[in-house]
Design a protein around this motif. Structure first.
Motif, PDB file in Angstrom:
ATOM      1  N   ALA A  73       0.832  -1.208   0.000  1.00  0.00           N
ATOM      2  CA  ALA A  73       0.000   0.000   0.000  1.00  0.00           C
ATOM      3  C   ALA A  73       0.864   1.254   0.000  1.00  0.00           C
ATOM      4  CB  ALA A  73      -0.936  -0.001   1.206  1.00  0.00           C
ATOM      5  N   ASN A  74       1.990   1.235   0.733  1.00  0.00           N
ATOM      6  CA  ASN A  74       2.901   2.376   0.762  1.00  0.00           C
ATOM      7  C   ASN A  74       3.588   2.576  -0.583  1.00  0.00           C
ATOM      8  OD1 ASN A  74       2.299   3.012   3.397  1.00  0.00           O
ATOM      9  ND2 ASN A  74       4.080   1.978   4.247  1.00  0.00           N
ATOM     10  N   LEU A  75       3.881   1.476  -1.291  1.00  0.00           N
ATOM     11  CA  LEU A  75       4.456   1.594  -2.636  1.00  0.00           C
ATOM     12  C   LEU A  75       3.476   2.311  -3.555  1.00  0.00           C
ATOM     13  CD1 LEU A  75       6.029  -1.927  -3.346  1.00  0.00           C
ATOM     14  CD2 LEU A  75       7.188   0.116  -2.547  1.00  0.00           C
ATOM     15  N   ALA A  76       2.200   1.899  -3.497  1.00  0.00           N
ATOM     16  CA  ALA A  76       1.177   2.501  -4.356  1.00  0.00           C
ATOM     17  C   ALA A  76       0.980   3.978  -4.027  1.00  0.00           C
ATOM     18  CB  ALA A  76      -0.140   1.752  -4.211  1.00  0.00           C
ATOM     19  N   GLN A  77       0.984   4.324  -2.740  1.00  0.00           N
ATOM     20  CA  GLN A  77       0.820   5.728  -2.356  1.00  0.00           C
ATOM     21  C   GLN A  77       2.045   6.544  -2.746  1.00  0.00           C
ATOM     22  OE1 GLN A  77      -0.047   6.482   1.781  1.00  0.00           O
ATOM     23  NE2 GLN A  77       0.276   8.672   1.526  1.00  0.00           N
ATOM     24  N   VAL A  79       4.199   6.155  -5.304  1.00  0.00           N
ATOM     25  CA  VAL A  79       4.350   6.448  -6.731  1.00  0.00           C
ATOM     26  C   VAL A  79       3.230   7.325  -7.263  1.00  0.00           C
ATOM     27  CG1 VAL A  79       5.722   4.395  -7.213  1.00  0.00           C
ATOM     28  CG2 VAL A  79       3.239   4.304  -7.492  1.00  0.00           C
ATOM     29  N   THR A  80       2.152   7.540  -6.485  1.00  0.00           N
ATOM     30  CA  THR A  80       1.079   8.437  -6.936  1.00  0.00           C
ATOM     31  C   THR A  80       1.166   9.793  -6.249  1.00  0.00           C
ATOM     32  OG1 THR A  80      -0.409   7.439  -5.314  1.00  0.00           O
ATOM     33  CG2 THR A  80      -0.573   6.668  -7.588  1.00  0.00           C
ATOM     34  N   GLU A  81       1.088   9.817  -4.915  1.00  0.00           N
ATOM     35  CA  GLU A  81       1.086  11.089  -4.171  1.00  0.00           C
ATOM     36  C   GLU A  81       2.452  11.446  -3.619  1.00  0.00           C
ATOM     37  OE1 GLU A  81      -1.763  10.410  -1.059  1.00  0.00           O
ATOM     38  OE2 GLU A  81      -3.042   9.330  -2.462  1.00  0.00           O
ATOM     39  N   GLY A  82       3.201  10.458  -3.195  1.00  0.00           N
ATOM     40  CA  GLY A  82       4.474  10.701  -2.534  1.00  0.00           C
ATOM     41  C   GLY A  82       4.269  10.924  -1.043  1.00  0.00           C
ATOM     42  N   PHE A  83       5.343  11.080  -0.308  1.00  0.00           N
ATOM     43  CA  PHE A  83       5.294  11.289   1.130  1.00  0.00           C
ATOM     44  C   PHE A  83       5.946  12.621   1.459  1.00  0.00           C
ATOM     45  CE2 PHE A  83       5.118   6.708   0.604  1.00  0.00           C
ATOM     46  CZ  PHE A  83       4.001   6.412   1.382  1.00  0.00           C
ATOM     47  N   LYS A 127      10.241  29.061   3.749  1.00  0.00           N
ATOM     48  CA  LYS A 127      10.515  30.160   4.674  1.00  0.00           C
ATOM     49  C   LYS A 127      11.804  29.819   5.405  1.00  0.00           C
ATOM     50  CE  LYS A 127       5.640  30.684   5.773  1.00  0.00           C
ATOM     51  NZ  LYS A 127       4.697  30.450   6.861  1.00  0.00           N
ATOM     52  N   GLN A 128      12.361  30.792   6.101  1.00  0.00           N
ATOM     53  CA  GLN A 128      13.594  30.532   6.844  1.00  0.00           C
ATOM     54  C   GLN A 128      13.361  29.624   8.038  1.00  0.00           C
ATOM     55  OE1 GLN A 128      15.277  34.339   7.834  1.00  0.00           O
ATOM     56  NE2 GLN A 128      16.432  34.404   5.921  1.00  0.00           N
ATOM     57  N   THR A 129      12.109  29.525   8.491  1.00  0.00           N
ATOM     58  CA  THR A 129      11.812  28.714   9.667  1.00  0.00           C
ATOM     59  C   THR A 129      11.035  27.447   9.313  1.00  0.00           C
ATOM     60  OG1 THR A 129       9.783  29.952  10.046  1.00  0.00           O
ATOM     61  CG2 THR A 129      11.772  30.722  11.165  1.00  0.00           C
ATOM     62  N   GLU A 130      11.047  27.061   8.051  1.00  0.00           N
ATOM     63  CA  GLU A 130      10.270  25.906   7.609  1.00  0.00           C
ATOM     64  C   GLU A 130      11.104  25.066   6.646  1.00  0.00           C
ATOM     65  OE1 GLU A 130       6.255  25.667   5.161  1.00  0.00           O
ATOM     66  OE2 GLU A 130       6.070  26.987   6.901  1.00  0.00           O
ATOM     67  N   VAL A 131      11.065  23.745   6.827  1.00  0.00           N
ATOM     68  CA  VAL A 131      11.765  22.817   5.946  1.00  0.00           C
ATOM     69  C   VAL A 131      10.784  21.724   5.557  1.00  0.00           C
ATOM     70  CG1 VAL A 131      13.667  21.173   5.741  1.00  0.00           C
ATOM     71  CG2 VAL A 131      13.995  23.256   7.039  1.00  0.00           C
ATOM     72  N   ILE A 132      10.686  21.422   4.259  1.00  0.00           N
ATOM     73  CA  ILE A 132       9.787  20.377   3.774  1.00  0.00           C
ATOM     74  C   ILE A 132      10.610  19.299   3.086  1.00  0.00           C
ATOM     75  CG2 ILE A 132       7.861  19.859   2.237  1.00  0.00           C
ATOM     76  CD1 ILE A 132       6.930  22.752   2.649  1.00  0.00           C
ATOM     77  N   VAL A 133      10.416  18.045   3.515  1.00  0.00           N
ATOM     78  CA  VAL A 133      11.116  16.897   2.951  1.00  0.00           C
ATOM     79  C   VAL A 133      10.083  16.064   2.197  1.00  0.00           C
ATOM     80  CG1 VAL A 133      12.541  14.890   3.460  1.00  0.00           C
ATOM     81  CG2 VAL A 133      12.670  16.889   4.936  1.00  0.00           C
ATOM     82  N   GLU A 134      10.322  15.803   0.896  1.00  0.00           N
ATOM     83  CA  GLU A 134       9.374  15.052   0.076  1.00  0.00           C
ATOM     84  C   GLU A 134      10.096  13.969  -0.711  1.00  0.00           C
ATOM     85  OE1 GLU A 134       5.949  18.013  -1.370  1.00  0.00           O
ATOM     86  OE2 GLU A 134       7.965  18.645  -1.980  1.00  0.00           O
ATOM     87  N   GLY A 135       9.359  12.883  -1.017  1.00  0.00           N
ATOM     88  CA  GLY A 135       9.917  11.801  -1.828  1.00  0.00           C
ATOM     89  C   GLY A 135       8.913  10.683  -1.999  1.00  0.00           C
ATOM     90  N   ILE A 136       9.313   9.637  -2.750  1.00  0.00           N
ATOM     91  CA  ILE A 136       8.397   8.522  -2.975  1.00  0.00           C
ATOM     92  C   ILE A 136       8.661   7.353  -2.028  1.00  0.00           C
ATOM     93  CG2 ILE A 136       8.028   9.108  -5.391  1.00  0.00           C
ATOM     94  CD1 ILE A 136       9.842   6.803  -6.181  1.00  0.00           C
TER      95      ILE A 136
END
Length: 177
Positions: A73-77, A79-83, A127-136
Motif C-alpha cells: 500500500a505504501n508503494l502505491a501511495q 508512486v502516486t502522491e508521494g510522502f 521560509k527561513q523557519t520551515e523545511v519540507i522533505v518530500e519523496g516517494i
C-alpha cells in the motif's frame, strides 16, 4: 486473522504492478518502487487489486501478512502522491536555506551546519523557519527528516529547536525564586 492483511490494495488509475517471484514492482507517475516479501506470504495481482495471503498458519506468516500488505500500500501511495514531512525551526537566529543540493542550517552553533540531501529526496525551505522533505520512499523521507531534526532537538523550557509541524513539545516550568 489480520484485519489489515485481509483487505486488498486497490491501485489508483495510472499505476501498474508486476510480481516476479516474491518481488512486486509498482510503477506510477512519480516513478517506480519495488518490495521483496518474505517466503511466508504470497502476493497476487488481479487487475487493479493486489492481495497478500499467508502461506500457512505460523505466527511468522501472520506477522508478515499485515506488514507486507502495508508495504505494498505504501508503494502505491508513494508512486502516486508521494510522502511529505514538514519541519519547523523555533529560536532566535535559527534559520534554514537551500543552496544547491545542500541545506544550510544556522542553529546557534559557532558554525553553520551543512546537510547534504541524499538521492531520491527533495528538500525545500519555503521560509527561513520551515523545511519540507518530500519523496516517494516513506522510509527515506522519515529518515532524512529525523536526521535534520537531530541537529537541534526541541528543548522543553522554551521550545527552541527543530520539530515536526504536528509535534507537541511538553513544556516544563522554569526555576522559581
Amino acid at each position: 486473522m489480520s484485519r489489515i492483511g485481509k483487505k486488498p490494495v486497490e491501485l489508483p488509475s495510472g499505476v501498474e504492478a508486476k510480481v516476479s517471484g516474491q518481488t512486486i514492482e509498482v510503477k506510477g507517475p512519480k516513478g517506480s518502487r519495488s518490495f521483496t516479501a518474505t517466503d511466508d506470504v504470497t502476493i497476487t495481482v488481479d487487475g487493479q487489486n493486489v492481495s497478500v495471503e499467508p502461506r500457512g498458519k505460523s505466527k511468522r506468516a501472520r506477522q508478515q501478512w499485515g506488514m507486507s500488505r502495508t508495504m505494498v500500500a505504501n508503494l502505491a501511495q508513494g508512486v502516486t502522491e508521494g510522502f511529505k514531512k514538514e519541519l519547523e525551526i523555533n529560536g532566535v537566529g535559527y534559520r534554514a536555506q537551500m543552496q544547491g543540493n545542500t541545506l544550510k542550517l544556522s542553529l546557534g552553533y559557532s558554525h553553520e551546519v551543512n546537510f547534504e540531501v541524499p538521492e531520491g529526496v527533495t528538500v525545500t525551505a519555503p521560509k527561513q523557519t520551515e523545511v519540507i522533505v518530500e519523496g516517494i520512499d516513506q522510509q527515506l523521507v522519515g529518515q532524512v527528516a529525523a536526521n535534520i531534526r537531530e541537529w537541534r532537538k526541541p528543548e522543553p523550557y522554551k521550545g527552541k529547536g527543530i520539530k515536526y509541524k504536528d509535534e507537541y513539545i511538553f513544556r516544563k516550568e522554569g526555576k522559581k525564586k
